[in-house]
Every structure is written in C-alpha cells, then in structure tokens.
Write a protein that holds these residues in place. Structure first.
Motif, PDB file in Angstrom:
ATOM      1  N   LEU A  78      -3.370   8.238  10.325  1.00 39.46           N
ATOM      2  CA  LEU A  78      -2.460   9.366   9.741  1.00 39.46           C
ATOM      3  C   LEU A  78      -2.914  10.538  10.120  1.00 39.46           C
ATOM      4  N   LEU A  79      -1.965  11.033  11.077  1.00 35.79           N
ATOM      5  CA  LEU A  79      -2.273  12.597  11.817  1.00 35.79           C
ATOM      6  C   LEU A  79      -1.380  13.356  11.242  1.00 35.79           C
ATOM      7  N   PRO A  80      -1.541  14.713  10.878  1.00 40.88           N
ATOM      8  CA  PRO A  80      -0.587  15.707  10.559  1.00 40.88           C
ATOM      9  C   PRO A  80      -0.019  16.620  11.170  1.00 40.88           C
ATOM     10  N   ALA A  81       0.807  17.224  10.603  1.00 43.17           N
ATOM     11  CA  ALA A  81       0.854  18.536  12.032  1.00 43.17           C
ATOM     12  C   ALA A  81       0.183  19.468  12.879  1.00 43.17           C
ATOM     13  N   PRO A  82       0.189  20.486  13.120  1.00 42.44           N
ATOM     14  CA  PRO A  82      -0.788  21.322  13.676  1.00 42.44           C
ATOM     15  C   PRO A  82      -0.907  22.020  13.073  1.00 42.44           C
ATOM     16  N   GLY A  83      -2.300  22.664  12.419  1.00 39.31           N
ATOM     17  CA  GLY A  83      -2.752  23.330  11.686  1.00 39.31           C
ATOM     18  C   GLY A  83      -2.374  23.121   9.825  1.00 39.31           C
ATOM     19  N   ARG A  84      -2.056  21.709   9.615  1.00 36.77           N
ATOM     20  CA  ARG A  84      -1.841  21.459   8.567  1.00 36.77           C
ATOM     21  C   ARG A  84      -2.556  20.170   8.275  1.00 36.77           C
ATOM     22  N   THR A  85      -3.350  19.799   6.977  1.00 37.83           N
ATOM     23  CA  THR A  85      -3.410  18.901   7.264  1.00 37.83           C
ATOM     24  C   THR A  85      -2.984  17.677   6.203  1.00 37.83           C
ATOM     25  N   VAL A  86      -3.797  16.122   6.303  1.00 40.44           N
ATOM     26  CA  VAL A  86      -3.473  15.034   5.123  1.00 40.44           C
ATOM     27  C   VAL A  86      -4.242  14.907   3.717  1.00 40.44           C
ATOM     28  N   ASP A  87      -2.999  15.334   3.178  1.00 43.96           N
ATOM     29  CA  ASP A  87      -3.168  15.408   1.496  1.00 43.96           C
ATOM     30  C   ASP A  87      -2.147  14.406   0.642  1.00 43.96           C
ATOM     31  N   THR A  88      -2.789  13.167   0.624  1.00 42.42           N
ATOM     32  CA  THR A  88      -2.146  11.764  -0.109  1.00 42.42           C
ATOM     33  C   THR A  88      -2.942  11.741  -1.184  1.00 42.42           C
ATOM     34  N   THR A  89      -2.108  10.396  -2.031  1.00 40.26           N
ATOM     35  CA  THR A  89      -2.850   9.362  -3.155  1.00 40.26           C
ATOM     36  C   THR A  89      -2.669   8.176  -2.223  1.00 40.26           C
ATOM     37  N   LEU A  90      -3.267   7.325  -2.458  1.00 35.12           N
ATOM     38  CA  LEU A  90      -2.989   6.014  -2.167  1.00 35.12           C
ATOM     39  C   LEU A  90      -3.096   4.906  -3.014  1.00 35.12           C
ATOM     40  N   SER A  91      -2.261   4.852  -3.226  1.00 30.56           N
ATOM     41  CA  SER A  91      -2.155   3.049  -4.577  1.00 30.56           C
ATOM     42  C   SER A  91      -1.454   2.274  -4.402  1.00 30.56           C
ATOM     43  N   ILE A  92      -1.962   1.232  -5.320  1.00 33.78           N
ATOM     44  CA  ILE A  92      -1.570  -0.366  -4.747  1.00 33.78           C
ATOM     45  C   ILE A  92      -0.442  -0.912  -5.716  1.00 33.78           C
ATOM     46  N   ASN A  93       0.621  -1.328  -5.311  1.00 34.25           N
ATOM     47  CA  ASN A  93       1.493  -2.352  -6.026  1.00 34.25           C
ATOM     48  C   ASN A  93       2.000  -3.364  -5.610  1.00 34.25           C
ATOM     49  N   THR A  94       1.832  -3.903  -6.732  1.00 34.09           N
ATOM     50  CA  THR A  94       1.983  -5.505  -6.845  1.00 34.09           C
ATOM     51  C   THR A  94       3.287  -6.578  -7.124  1.00 34.09           C
ATOM     52  N   ALA A  95       4.462  -5.343  -7.545  1.00 35.70           N
ATOM     53  CA  ALA A  95       5.553  -5.660  -8.249  1.00 35.70           C
ATOM     54  C   ALA A  95       6.630  -5.658  -7.179  1.00 35.70           C
ATOM     55  N   LEU A  96       5.885  -7.348  -6.109  1.00 33.94           N
ATOM     56  CA  LEU A  96       7.093  -7.365  -4.774  1.00 33.94           C
ATOM     57  C   LEU A  96       7.848  -8.491  -5.083  1.00 33.94           C
ATOM     58  N   ASP A  97       9.061  -8.262  -4.200  1.00 36.09           N
ATOM     59  CA  ASP A  97       9.952  -9.330  -4.543  1.00 36.09           C
ATOM     60  C   ASP A  97       9.935 -10.830  -4.622  1.00 36.09           C
ATOM     61  N   LEU A 140       0.958  -1.065  -0.193  1.00 39.14           N
ATOM     62  CA  LEU A 140       0.047   0.156  -0.261  1.00 39.14           C
ATOM     63  C   LEU A 140       0.403   1.360  -0.122  1.00 39.14           C
ATOM     64  N   ARG A 141       0.857   2.521  -1.231  1.00 36.46           N
ATOM     65  CA  ARG A 141       1.480   2.641  -1.134  1.00 36.46           C
ATOM     66  C   ARG A 141       0.726   4.243  -0.797  1.00 36.46           C
ATOM     67  N   LEU A 142       1.448   5.409  -0.214  1.00 37.45           N
ATOM     68  CA  LEU A 142       0.718   7.037   0.359  1.00 37.45           C
ATOM     69  C   LEU A 142       2.057   7.545  -0.132  1.00 37.45           C
ATOM     70  N   SER A 143       1.407   9.003  -1.000  1.00 41.59           N
ATOM     71  CA  SER A 143       2.646   8.954  -2.402  1.00 41.59           C
ATOM     72  C   SER A 143       2.283  10.640  -1.326  1.00 41.59           C
ATOM     73  N   THR A 144       2.987  11.522  -1.186  1.00 41.68           N
ATOM     74  CA  THR A 144       2.747  13.446  -0.677  1.00 41.68           C
ATOM     75  C   THR A 144       3.608  14.253  -1.481  1.00 41.68           C
ATOM     76  N   PRO A 145       3.543  13.706  -2.534  1.00 40.41           N
ATOM     77  CA  PRO A 145       4.700  14.783  -3.019  1.00 40.41           C
ATOM     78  C   PRO A 145       4.794  16.443  -2.770  1.00 40.41           C
ATOM     79  N   GLY A 146       4.185  16.394  -2.376  1.00 42.60           N
ATOM     80  CA  GLY A 146       3.835  18.582  -1.724  1.00 42.60           C
ATOM     81  C   GLY A 146       5.084  18.152  -0.310  1.00 42.60           C
ATOM     82  N   MET A 147       5.705  16.654   0.289  1.00 43.64           N
ATOM     83  CA  MET A 147       5.883  16.971   1.295  1.00 43.64           C
ATOM     84  C   MET A 147       7.455  16.773   1.437  1.00 43.64           C
TER      85      MET A 147
END
Length: 311
Positions: free
Chosen positions: A103-122, A51-58
């Motif tokens: 998932l909890l953000p820093a004070p005064g911030r919000t969680v902005d993320t994209t969730l995706s699935i990766n199956t290319a495992l070992d 399960l991947r969580l992408s947060t490019p703004g961070m």
C-alpha cells in the motif's frame, strides 16, 4: 474422492459397468464400479475470509483503475484525490506461498487505515465457527482468523494470518480489539498465509505466525522470487496473430467495446488477449496438479457442477 485401486481391478469392471449404464441402470453401474472402494471425505476449496481496509478519512476516489499483469501475476489498483495518486499492488507468491500486498500513499501523504476480518461471505455454513484476534510482535501486527469445521467432516479447521508491516518516520501499528490500526505510514506491506489443520492443537504453536515472521518484507525481492517461477511458466506459449502493437496496448474494456461495435468480424487483438487471460487463469489455478474442473474461482462455499463453473 475415492481411494485408488489397481488398474486391473478397474479395467475388469468396465465392460459390465458400461453395459448397465447403456441399459439405463445407472445406480447399478455406479454400485458395481465403486464396489470395494472406500469413500473419503475431503474439505472443499472455499474462501478463507475477506480482509477489509477501512480508511474513513478518504472521501474522494477519482480515476479508479485496476490492472492484472498476466506475465507476472501481479494485480494493481490506483485512484486519485486532491493529494495525487494512491496505489496498491499484490501477488500470490509461488516461491514463498504467501499473499503479498503493498500500500502506497499519494506524494506527501501517509497510509492511515484499520484492518479487520470479515467472515460473512456468500453461503458460509452456520456450522463453521470463527475466532478472530489481533496481536503485536516486534513492532508488526498480526491479524489472525481461525475457522473450525463441524466434527466428523474431514479436517479440524483452517487458519489465516496477515502480518502488517509499516514503514516511515513516526509510523505505528497498534491493536484495537480484533483489528490492526496503521498510522502515518509511508508504505505498508501485508503478508498473508493460509493453512488447514487435521487436529485441534496444530495451530497452538502458531506455525503461520512463525513463517511470516521469518519472511523478508521487501516487496521487490519477494516479487522477483515469484516471477522467476511464474513468468517462466507463462512464457512457455504465446498466440501471435500479427496485430499492431498499438492494439496490444489497448485495455480489455477498449477491446470489448471495439468488438461489440463490429460483431461481424473477430477482433484479433481481443482474441490474443483471451488467450493470454486463459493461460494466466490456468497457471494461477495450477500447482502440483492441473486445476480441477470447477477450478478454484467459485468465490463461495458451495461450488457446484453448473455451466458458470465448467465454462
């Protein structure tokens, strides 16, 4: 695995089988012992997906730390940036058979993320087929993976579903292709269930979706139901080597560094921690039965008999 036989059928063969084995006739010993048994193919334990969580703004991650609370089975992580401390915590509920993330953000911030699935495992076999989809239901997102095994090899396939619940004024959960996008959330709860199916139609009625939809989303309530079971099991034994309380508060990395600095004497605080880690791992890989020899920690599709697994 083999179908069970009556104990008398097995015991009557042991002497002859033992004699052949001691004489080096291993193939004959194996053939005699297994005669009349039917071999049944069963699927191995293997990872479901990543399960991947992408947060490019961070772009800044400082003071990263990861902790495991053996007594509750909760894993936490935290890091800091210019806005403060961001935290995540998770556990696998013994009470509800669900993986719970918060998932909890820093004070005064919000969680902005994209969730995706990766199956290319070992080591994932090329013969396993995957389909991924994302849907919305009553304001929550559902990220879904279905894996299909090759025909004639046990179960038909397996499924994983993650329910995405965002809270906070102005928060939103949307679908973008096969991903879930969370925006402006003050808290995000992820609930994941997994299952394996014997037939090609077993997942058509979306049983995992229904179970997740019926589950409460309060992290503390879900955690309490889990710890009532896990902590009771964990507290059944303890190793007390009379070490100072200050030593028990040291991190694993600090204890290892201290042990490496003085290898001539066993560090008792580290020894206590090793015991705590061992019973946590044993309990976490046990369910109705104790863990098998190779455990469920392989992290790949190709668990094998080798020192790194048996150790």
């Amino acid at each position: 695995r083999y179908d069970t036989m009556k104990s008398g059928q097995m015991s009557g063969r042991l002497n002859g089988v033992r004699d052949k084995a001691l004489a080096g006739a291993y193939a004959g010993a194996n053939k005699d012992f297994a005669s009349g048994w039917s071999l049944r193919w069963t699927q191995t334990y293997h990872p479901a997906y990543e399960l991947r969580l992408s947060t490019p703004g961070m772009t800044t991650v400082d003071d990263y730390g990861r902790t495991t609370d053996y007594r509750t089975g909760e894993v936490g992580s935290s890091w800091t940036d210019q806005y403060g401390t961001w935290t995540r915590r998770a556990f696998v509920s013994r009470a509800d058979n669900v993986i719970v993330h918060e998932l909890l953000p820093a004070p005064g911030r919000t969680v902005d993320t994209t969730l995706s699935i990766n199956t290319a495992l070992d080591g994932v076999p090329t013969t396993v087929g995957f389909t991924t989809r994302a849907t919305l239901r009553d304001g929550d997102g559902y990220l879904n993976l279905r894996g299909t095994y090759p025909a004639g090899q046990g179960a038909f396939g397996y499924e994983g579903v993650t329910r995405v619940v965002a809270t906070g004024a102005g928060s939103s959960v949307t679908v973008n292709g096969s991903t879930i996008v969370v925006a402006r959330a003050t808290r995000v709860i992820l609930l994941t269930r997994l299952d394996r199916y014997e037939s090609s139609t077993a997942w058509n009625s979306e049983p995992l979706h229904a179970r997740l939809a019926a589950l409460g989303t309060d992290y503390a309530t879900l955690r309490s139901a889990h710890t009532a079971i896990h902590t009771e099991l964990y507290d059944r034994s303890r190793l007390d080597l009379n070490v100072p309380d200050a030593d028990r508060k040291l991190s694993v990395s600090e204890l290892i560094a201290r042990q490496n600095a003085n290898r001539g004497v066993i560090d008792l605080a580290l020894l206590e921690r090793l015991y705590d880690s061992g019973r946590y791992l044993f309990l976490s890989s046990s369910g109705v039965l104790p863990p098998r020899l190779t455990g469920i920690w392989t992290g790949s599709w190709n668990g094998a008999w080798a020192d790194d697994f048996t150790t």
